[in-house]
Design a protein around this motif. Sequence first.
Motif, PDB file in Angstrom:
ATOM      1  N   LYS A 187       0.833  -1.196   0.000  1.00 40.87           N
ATOM      2  CA  LYS A 187       0.000   0.000   0.000  1.00 40.87           C
ATOM      3  C   LYS A 187       0.870   1.248   0.000  1.00 40.87           C
ATOM      4  O   LYS A 187       0.570   2.246  -0.639  1.00 40.87           O
ATOM      5  CB  LYS A 187      -0.898  -0.005   1.244  1.00 40.87           C
ATOM      6  CG  LYS A 187      -1.866   1.141   1.318  1.00 40.87           C
ATOM      7  CD  LYS A 187      -2.998   0.950   0.341  1.00 40.87           C
ATOM      8  CE  LYS A 187      -3.987   2.086   0.434  1.00 40.87           C
ATOM      9  NZ  LYS A 187      -5.120   1.919  -0.450  1.00 40.87           N
ATOM     10  N   GLU A 220       2.022   2.592  -3.253  1.00 39.00           N
ATOM     11  CA  GLU A 220       1.109   3.331  -4.119  1.00 39.00           C
ATOM     12  C   GLU A 220       1.163   4.823  -3.867  1.00 39.00           C
ATOM     13  O   GLU A 220       0.571   5.603  -4.610  1.00 39.00           O
ATOM     14  CB  GLU A 220      -0.318   2.824  -3.928  1.00 39.00           C
ATOM     15  CG  GLU A 220      -0.493   1.408  -4.441  1.00 39.00           C
ATOM     16  CD  GLU A 220      -1.844   0.847  -4.088  1.00 39.00           C
ATOM     17  OE1 GLU A 220      -2.729   1.624  -3.687  1.00 39.00           O
ATOM     18  OE2 GLU A 220      -2.006  -0.376  -4.200  1.00 39.00           O
ATOM     19  N   TYR A 277       0.613   1.910  -9.660  1.00 35.26           N
ATOM     20  CA  TYR A 277      -0.813   1.701  -9.407  1.00 35.26           C
ATOM     21  C   TYR A 277      -1.025   0.511  -8.495  1.00 35.26           C
ATOM     22  O   TYR A 277      -1.832   0.546  -7.598  1.00 35.26           O
ATOM     23  CB  TYR A 277      -1.554   1.498 -10.739  1.00 35.26           C
ATOM     24  CG  TYR A 277      -3.045   1.457 -10.581  1.00 35.26           C
ATOM     25  CD1 TYR A 277      -3.741   0.251 -10.600  1.00 35.26           C
ATOM     26  CD2 TYR A 277      -3.778   2.627 -10.399  1.00 35.26           C
ATOM     27  CE1 TYR A 277      -5.103   0.207 -10.440  1.00 35.26           C
ATOM     28  CE2 TYR A 277      -5.142   2.592 -10.229  1.00 35.26           C
ATOM     29  CZ  TYR A 277      -5.799   1.387 -10.260  1.00 35.26           C
ATOM     30  OH  TYR A 277      -7.166   1.352 -10.083  1.00 35.26           O
ATOM     31  N   ARG A 278      -0.287  -0.557  -8.771  1.00 29.87           N
ATOM     32  CA  ARG A 278      -0.377  -1.725  -7.906  1.00 29.87           C
ATOM     33  C   ARG A 278       0.975  -2.399  -7.957  1.00 29.87           C
ATOM     34  O   ARG A 278       1.540  -2.584  -9.034  1.00 29.87           O
ATOM     35  CB  ARG A 278      -1.449  -2.695  -8.420  1.00 29.87           C
ATOM     36  CG  ARG A 278      -1.418  -4.057  -7.791  1.00 29.87           C
ATOM     37  CD  ARG A 278      -2.201  -4.090  -6.499  1.00 29.87           C
ATOM     38  NE  ARG A 278      -2.262  -5.455  -5.986  1.00 29.87           N
ATOM     39  CZ  ARG A 278      -1.573  -5.877  -4.909  1.00 29.87           C
ATOM     40  NH1 ARG A 278      -0.793  -5.046  -4.276  1.00 29.87           N
ATOM     41  NH2 ARG A 278      -1.705  -7.113  -4.502  1.00 29.87           N
ATOM     42  N   PRO A 328      -7.389  -2.916   3.382  1.00 28.21           N
ATOM     43  CA  PRO A 328      -6.460  -1.808   3.154  1.00 28.21           C
ATOM     44  C   PRO A 328      -6.074  -1.552   1.711  1.00 28.21           C
ATOM     45  O   PRO A 328      -5.870  -0.412   1.333  1.00 28.21           O
ATOM     46  CB  PRO A 328      -5.229  -2.226   3.963  1.00 28.21           C
ATOM     47  CG  PRO A 328      -5.739  -3.157   4.976  1.00 28.21           C
ATOM     48  CD  PRO A 328      -6.880  -3.860   4.361  1.00 28.21           C
ATOM     49  N   LEU A 329      -5.948  -2.589   0.871  1.00 28.98           N
ATOM     50  CA  LEU A 329      -5.400  -2.314  -0.448  1.00 28.98           C
ATOM     51  C   LEU A 329      -6.440  -1.804  -1.436  1.00 28.98           C
ATOM     52  O   LEU A 329      -6.111  -1.541  -2.584  1.00 28.98           O
ATOM     53  CB  LEU A 329      -4.710  -3.569  -1.015  1.00 28.98           C
ATOM     54  CG  LEU A 329      -3.250  -3.710  -0.571  1.00 28.98           C
ATOM     55  CD1 LEU A 329      -2.650  -4.974  -1.140  1.00 28.98           C
ATOM     56  CD2 LEU A 329      -2.441  -2.529  -1.041  1.00 28.98           C
ATOM     57  N   ARG A 330      -7.703  -1.686  -1.008  1.00 25.49           N
ATOM     58  CA  ARG A 330      -8.687  -1.093  -1.905  1.00 25.49           C
ATOM     59  C   ARG A 330      -8.364   0.375  -2.112  1.00 25.49           C
ATOM     60  O   ARG A 330      -7.860   1.057  -1.234  1.00 25.49           O
ATOM     61  CB  ARG A 330     -10.078  -1.195  -1.300  1.00 25.49           C
ATOM     62  CG  ARG A 330     -10.613  -2.584  -1.304  1.00 25.49           C
ATOM     63  CD  ARG A 330     -12.069  -2.574  -0.938  1.00 25.49           C
ATOM     64  NE  ARG A 330     -12.594  -3.926  -1.006  1.00 25.49           N
ATOM     65  CZ  ARG A 330     -13.870  -4.218  -0.886  1.00 25.49           C
ATOM     66  NH1 ARG A 330     -14.750  -3.244  -0.702  1.00 25.49           N
ATOM     67  NH2 ARG A 330     -14.270  -5.467  -0.957  1.00 25.49           N
ATOM     68  N   LYS A 331      -8.696   0.857  -3.310  1.00 24.69           N
ATOM     69  CA  LYS A 331      -8.367   2.242  -3.633  1.00 24.69           C
ATOM     70  C   LYS A 331      -9.189   3.216  -2.820  1.00 24.69           C
ATOM     71  O   LYS A 331      -8.812   4.362  -2.634  1.00 24.69           O
ATOM     72  CB  LYS A 331      -8.590   2.506  -5.130  1.00 24.69           C
ATOM     73  CG  LYS A 331      -7.608   1.800  -6.013  1.00 24.69           C
ATOM     74  CD  LYS A 331      -6.220   2.367  -5.830  1.00 24.69           C
ATOM     75  CE  LYS A 331      -5.242   1.621  -6.703  1.00 24.69           C
ATOM     76  NZ  LYS A 331      -3.876   2.033  -6.498  1.00 24.69           N
ATOM     77  N   PHE A 354      -9.900   2.935   0.330  1.00 24.40           N
ATOM     78  CA  PHE A 354      -9.587   2.774   1.746  1.00 24.40           C
ATOM     79  C   PHE A 354      -9.161   4.122   2.294  1.00 24.40           C
ATOM     80  O   PHE A 354      -8.282   4.777   1.761  1.00 24.40           O
ATOM     81  CB  PHE A 354      -8.478   1.733   1.907  1.00 24.40           C
ATOM     82  CG  PHE A 354      -8.116   1.424   3.308  1.00 24.40           C
ATOM     83  CD1 PHE A 354      -6.932   1.856   3.842  1.00 24.40           C
ATOM     84  CD2 PHE A 354      -8.979   0.688   4.111  1.00 24.40           C
ATOM     85  CE1 PHE A 354      -6.588   1.566   5.141  1.00 24.40           C
ATOM     86  CE2 PHE A 354      -8.641   0.390   5.412  1.00 24.40           C
ATOM     87  CZ  PHE A 354      -7.443   0.825   5.932  1.00 24.40           C
ATOM     88  N   MET A 367      -7.332   6.877   3.910  1.00 20.31           N
ATOM     89  CA  MET A 367      -5.943   6.978   4.317  1.00 20.31           C
ATOM     90  C   MET A 367      -5.711   8.086   5.307  1.00 20.31           C
ATOM     91  O   MET A 367      -4.589   8.355   5.684  1.00 20.31           O
ATOM     92  CB  MET A 367      -5.060   7.239   3.081  1.00 20.31           C
ATOM     93  CG  MET A 367      -5.012   6.071   2.146  1.00 20.31           C
ATOM     94  SD  MET A 367      -3.984   4.747   2.784  1.00 20.31           S
ATOM     95  CE  MET A 367      -2.384   5.319   2.324  1.00 20.31           C
TER      96      MET A 367
END
Lengths: 325, 381, 156
Positions: B56, B59, B338-339, C131-134, C136, C138
């Motif tokens: 995360k 990103e 992006y990922r 957590p890794l969803r866009k 989420f 922050m």
Amino acid sequence: MIAWLTAALLSVVVLGVAMTFVAYLTWIERKVAARFQNRIGPYFVGYPHGWLQPLADVAKLMIKEDITPRRVDRVLFDLAPVLVVVPALIGFAFVPFAKGLAVVDHPYSFLFFVAFASLTLLGVFAAGWSSNNKYALISALRMVALLVSYEIPLLLALLVPAVFAGSFRLVDIVEAQRGLWFAGYPVVGQIAFLVFFVAMLAESNKSPFDLIEAESELISAYNVEYSGMKFALFYAGEYAHTFAISGLAATVFLGGYLGPSFLPGAVWLLLKMLALFGLVLWVRWSFLRLRIDQALQLNWKVLFPLSLATLVVAGYWVATHAGAR
Amino acid sequence: MPEIEVVEREFGELALNMGPQHPSTHGVLRLTLHLRGETVVRAIPGIGYLHRGVEKLSESLAYDQLAPVFERDDYLGPTANSLAYCLACERLAGISVPPRGAWVRTLVAELQRISSHLVWLGTLGLDLGGALGGGTTLYMYCFRERERILDFMETLTGTRFHTNFNLIGGARYDLSPEAAKAAVALADRADAMLSELHAMAGDSAVFRGRTEKVGVIPRELALQVGVTGPVLRASGVRFDVRRAAPYDAYPELEFDVPTRETGDALARYEVRMDEIAQSARIVRRIVDRLPPGPVFSRKPIKNPKATRIAAGEIHAAVESPRGELGVYLVADGTAFPYRLKINAPSFRNLQIVPHVAPGLLLADVIATLGSLDPVLGDVDR
Amino acid sequence: MPAADVVQALATAYGATEAPLGVAVPADRLIEALRALRDRHGYRYYVLSTAVDRGDDGFEIVHLVRNLDAGDDLAVRVALPKDVPEIDSAAPVYAGADWQEREVLDLFGVAFRHHPDPRRILMPDDYEGHPLRKDFAMDTPWGYRPATRDDAGKDA
């Protein structure tokens, strides 16, 4: 009355010397281990050789908080360290320092020594059982299996010198070695000594047999819940036990207080005990640990038949050469 | 308030928690063992204690800022992580690496392989022998040798360990002639000490008794679960990323890929010891044939957020000391990934424990875990 | 078989289309396609499973498998709608997908049907959110916010 007093005085002296020695055995062990590993060992406390380190350790352990978990079996928990240390110290009472000079000089002193040494087993099991901790429990169960098994070759190997000497009195056993140490007797004595040495390693829980306090698996298992002075008793008890058994080995196999007369017999005895202790250290810091089933297999498939065989051969030899001694 | 986890077990089984804090779990790994006597019936690994959210994090950090971050994943072979990431970016963006840069990166990677295997062997000694016995002796010897490698890294880069060595487009530091000589001395030292370490470990009857036929991973299971690195090669699969998909200097280097057939802990030990020898060989070759030139192909980076990579996807892998470390990168044309998925070798290798543990004795579980060489930073990221 | 043949075979059998690094298959044909890859085309070595959050386009699940003899990597991807992120688990086909899919369900919230052990793996067991969803959140309680793509180009 006088005999009583001399015995009491001698026991105080012996105990004092033994406990000091045990404390400094930790220093010897740390220095020797460090040298095996290409480092220095205790250095700063008592610069430059760290000889005050044992005092520092004792002081630290004495002032540490004694934490007892809530649901332990109090009686066993408190009794366990005592059961570990006292039998080891009692062993020193039987070891003769000169002809006729031992705290206890009894016709069966040899058997008494071995009997008391086996009591440490109870202490370790009590510690593991009462700690309310699965790691301690596993260690206690392993220990029962291991130590009880290794008692047998230990005893059988120790009986060989008794058979050669024809007596269970430790002074007699030493005197019978005036010609040649029992460890030097061809084949029978040598094998008995080797078997005894391996069994002694197992009984003292030294590598390669330290699987009951396997620190990397069971995190110092049976004494994991102990702290402060109780832990110090376990720690000291381990060294006292090893030292006492080396005392027995020196007496029974290596001629005890016998030696050239430029040094008193007691000093010879101490030197032999230290030599044995050094041998134990050498083995301990070089080998990895055996698994429980491998240790038990070694016992039942190798040491037990060997010790039984040597005992039988020794008995046969003594019976047929009864006059030659 | 989290619920207490109820461990389902049969009657007669002991549920032992080799919890996150344990001397032998190579980091914060929680291994719940169901024991029947000394025999393991079930083993349930629990991970995530060292999860730092690196994926995360990637990103929201620029491409040029990310290489040092990944070095903290597998903290025992740091440059492998950043190398995988740099390779992925370079291939996706079409950035070329000057030959000298590629060769210097390979040299450092191989030296770190030796250093990582030394840590593995030392900690394996601790696991098998305990902190109060012969294991510590082995540990001290291994770490003494490793100190030389770390001293070399310090003279080369200024830090011993996480050196931030790899950049997208080359290496950060160059190898001076003295450093090259020092590297060759390290390689010779590695060969010399191998016999000493063998004498203490592989030739010792106690060690062989603890590792032979312990934790056998059959070939088919290894492929199915997807284990990598020395674990895979010890099970008879001759797969090494340095040969299958060569990168940096590897296409032009000659070296062997050690493989064993038995798949037990002893086989994994032998594979890693052979790899140390091969790494020493590679280091000598590299120093012999190091091409001249710059080590970094781009201009000095003033604003990391100015580097953009056009949209696309790539999967790049390197052979870290633990196995194949893959980076799956999805770029979208901005300055941030992006990922970014890191396929950690320790994560894949650790998965084999529940399959292999039933039937082992407690001591064997420790030996197996040690022979898998997991690094929890790699597992959890 | 070289990758082109494999792609062709999958296209005819399971409706696969070409996609970056491999093929894309419909969600309901995923397990059959993976089984075919493993048993018939020699892709016996499992490499990774992951997910990509494509925003409004939903999630994309990617399984990467490898043919060791041919030295070929093939990525099989599936597109899932955002509102119902459910897919069959690949764990019955490749045992190694177990933990990788647990990571996806932990960090993305994708549900895997017939998964042998559908628990969170990296985050704490009682954690809420993925957590890794866009999307989420922050924002942190103390006001620090990590850089986002909107910051690109600032502070040169």
